[in-house]
Design a protein around this motif. Sequence first.
Motif, PDB file in Angstrom:
ATOM      1  N   PRO A   1      38.726  11.294  12.765  1.00 41.81           N
ATOM      2  CA  PRO A   1      39.085  10.391  13.865  1.00 41.81           C
ATOM      3  C   PRO A   1      38.583   8.962  13.629  1.00 41.81           C
ATOM      4  O   PRO A   1      39.272   7.991  13.953  1.00 41.81           O
ATOM      5  N   GLU A   2      37.392   8.840  13.033  1.00 41.22           N
ATOM      6  CA  GLU A   2      36.835   7.501  12.801  1.00 41.22           C
ATOM      7  C   GLU A   2      37.561   6.719  11.717  1.00 41.22           C
ATOM      8  O   GLU A   2      37.295   5.530  11.509  1.00 41.22           O
ATOM      9  N   ALA A   3      38.511   7.353  11.014  1.00 36.33           N
ATOM     10  CA  ALA A   3      39.306   6.627  10.017  1.00 36.33           C
ATOM     11  C   ALA A   3      40.151   5.556  10.701  1.00 36.33           C
ATOM     12  O   ALA A   3      40.490   4.541  10.086  1.00 36.33           O
ATOM     13  N   GLY A   4      40.482   5.782  11.986  1.00 38.13           N
ATOM     14  CA  GLY A   4      41.207   4.774  12.752  1.00 38.13           C
ATOM     15  C   GLY A   4      42.621   4.518  12.270  1.00 38.13           C
ATOM     16  O   GLY A   4      43.140   3.418  12.433  1.00 38.13           O
ATOM     17  N   ILE A   5      43.253   5.502  11.673  1.00 42.52           N
ATOM     18  CA  ILE A   5      44.619   5.325  11.177  1.00 42.52           C
ATOM     19  C   ILE A   5      45.578   5.815  12.256  1.00 42.52           C
ATOM     20  O   ILE A   5      45.570   6.985  12.635  1.00 42.52           O
TER      21      ILE A   5
ATOM     22  N   LEU B   1      45.116  -0.399  -5.496  1.00 41.75           N
ATOM     23  CA  LEU B   1      43.713  -0.128  -5.809  1.00 41.75           C
ATOM     24  C   LEU B   1      42.971  -0.016  -4.488  1.00 41.75           C
ATOM     25  O   LEU B   1      43.040  -0.916  -3.645  1.00 41.75           O
ATOM     26  N   GLN B   2      42.284   1.103  -4.304  1.00 44.10           N
ATOM     27  CA  GLN B   2      41.626   1.387  -3.037  1.00 44.10           C
ATOM     28  C   GLN B   2      40.217   1.933  -3.269  1.00 44.10           C
ATOM     29  O   GLN B   2      39.897   2.391  -4.356  1.00 44.10           O
ATOM     30  N   VAL B   3      39.450   1.897  -2.200  1.00 47.95           N
ATOM     31  CA  VAL B   3      38.181   2.614  -2.134  1.00 47.95           C
ATOM     32  C   VAL B   3      38.331   3.565  -0.951  1.00 47.95           C
ATOM     33  O   VAL B   3      38.680   3.147   0.151  1.00 47.95           O
ATOM     34  N   ILE B   4      38.112   4.853  -1.205  1.00 51.55           N
ATOM     35  CA  ILE B   4      38.263   5.853  -0.148  1.00 51.55           C
ATOM     36  C   ILE B   4      36.936   6.581   0.030  1.00 51.55           C
ATOM     37  O   ILE B   4      36.332   7.035  -0.938  1.00 51.55           O
ATOM     38  N   ASP B   5      36.495   6.662   1.293  1.00 53.09           N
ATOM     39  CA  ASP B   5      35.271   7.368   1.660  1.00 53.09           C
ATOM     40  C   ASP B   5      35.666   8.659   2.370  1.00 53.09           C
ATOM     41  O   ASP B   5      36.629   8.677   3.145  1.00 53.09           O
ATOM     42  N   VAL B   6      34.911   9.722   2.114  1.00 55.96           N
ATOM     43  CA  VAL B   6      35.192  11.017   2.732  1.00 55.96           C
ATOM     44  C   VAL B   6      33.920  11.612   3.326  1.00 55.96           C
ATOM     45  O   VAL B   6      32.811  11.183   3.000  1.00 55.96           O
ATOM     46  N   ARG B   7      34.123  12.602   4.194  1.00 50.92           N
ATOM     47  CA  ARG B   7      33.023  13.426   4.684  1.00 50.92           C
ATOM     48  C   ARG B   7      33.292  14.820   4.131  1.00 50.92           C
ATOM     49  O   ARG B   7      34.339  15.418   4.406  1.00 50.92           O
ATOM     50  N   ILE B   8      32.368  15.314   3.327  1.00 52.86           N
ATOM     51  CA  ILE B   8      32.584  16.573   2.622  1.00 52.86           C
ATOM     52  C   ILE B   8      32.049  17.748   3.437  1.00 52.86           C
ATOM     53  O   ILE B   8      30.907  17.721   3.902  1.00 52.86           O
ATOM     54  N   ALA B   9      32.922  18.749   3.598  1.00 52.21           N
ATOM     55  CA  ALA B   9      32.561  20.014   4.244  1.00 52.21           C
ATOM     56  C   ALA B   9      33.449  21.076   3.622  1.00 52.21           C
ATOM     57  O   ALA B   9      34.642  20.854   3.435  1.00 52.21           O
TER      58      ALA B   9
ATOM     59  N   THR C   1      37.006  18.965   4.154  1.00 51.18           N
ATOM     60  CA  THR C   1      36.703  17.583   3.769  1.00 51.18           C
ATOM     61  C   THR C   1      37.774  16.671   4.347  1.00 51.18           C
ATOM     62  O   THR C   1      38.956  16.995   4.301  1.00 51.18           O
ATOM     63  N   VAL C   2      37.349  15.541   4.907  1.00 52.77           N
ATOM     64  CA  VAL C   2      38.286  14.597   5.520  1.00 52.77           C
ATOM     65  C   VAL C   2      38.007  13.167   5.037  1.00 52.77           C
ATOM     66  O   VAL C   2      36.890  12.842   4.648  1.00 52.77           O
ATOM     67  N   ILE C   3      39.027  12.359   5.106  1.00 52.01           N
ATOM     68  CA  ILE C   3      38.917  10.938   4.751  1.00 52.01           C
ATOM     69  C   ILE C   3      38.408  10.192   5.981  1.00 52.01           C
ATOM     70  O   ILE C   3      38.953  10.344   7.079  1.00 52.01           O
ATOM     71  N   VAL C   4      37.367   9.376   5.773  1.00 56.19           N
ATOM     72  CA  VAL C   4      36.810   8.598   6.889  1.00 56.19           C
ATOM     73  C   VAL C   4      37.163   7.123   6.800  1.00 56.19           C
ATOM     74  O   VAL C   4      37.113   6.412   7.798  1.00 56.19           O
ATOM     75  N   ALA C   5      37.530   6.647   5.610  1.00 51.67           N
ATOM     76  CA  ALA C   5      37.907   5.234   5.460  1.00 51.67           C
ATOM     77  C   ALA C   5      38.732   5.038   4.204  1.00 51.67           C
ATOM     78  O   ALA C   5      38.459   5.645   3.158  1.00 51.67           O
TER      79      ALA C   5
END
Length: 178
Positions: A106-110, A157-165, A169-173
């Motif tokens: 949800p915090e990805a804000g997309i 070209l991107q930088v992608i942050d995730v939360r691993i579980a 696992t989900v993309i956060v940014a």
Amino acid sequence: MPWRGWLAAAAVFALAAGLGITGALAATRAPEQVAAPTFPQAGSPHVSVSPTVPVNPACAGLLGSDATTVTDAPGDRDTLAGVIAAFEYGYYVQRSGEALAVLLAPEAGIDPARLAAGIASIPAGTRHCVAVTPVSSNAANVHLVEVHPDGVRVDYLQVIDVRIAAGATVIVAIAKAG
């Protein structure tokens, strides 16, 4: 017509004939067969080989360090590279905002409507490939390539942050690199 004119005309004709023959040969040539990208298992950054799948032009030139995963496969929800591959697969192959929603925190804000509009703006039949190079346990530099049916190539070209579980696992940014 002076002899130089005839010589120039002959040179132009020879060049045109050569280009026509080269184009005809390229158009009738069988596609090169190479490795089919499969998504690596956790801890394995390499792509396996199957000699029966045509080359994905979007993967051409995507290289990186030994830790880089290069793929157009469906991915998974267990790893950093897996969730990024799953997201790009959902975007370009499944073309489904619903398939992508479960991959985004949800915090990805997309905004789902904006995501659907982005998917709709990509021509059907567009090929994709992604190179994922981890920079930490939960972030990666990403080189995404799309090749449209008309041959136009677009690189992101991107930088992608995730939360691993495990399995979730989900993309956060997602941010533009640079």
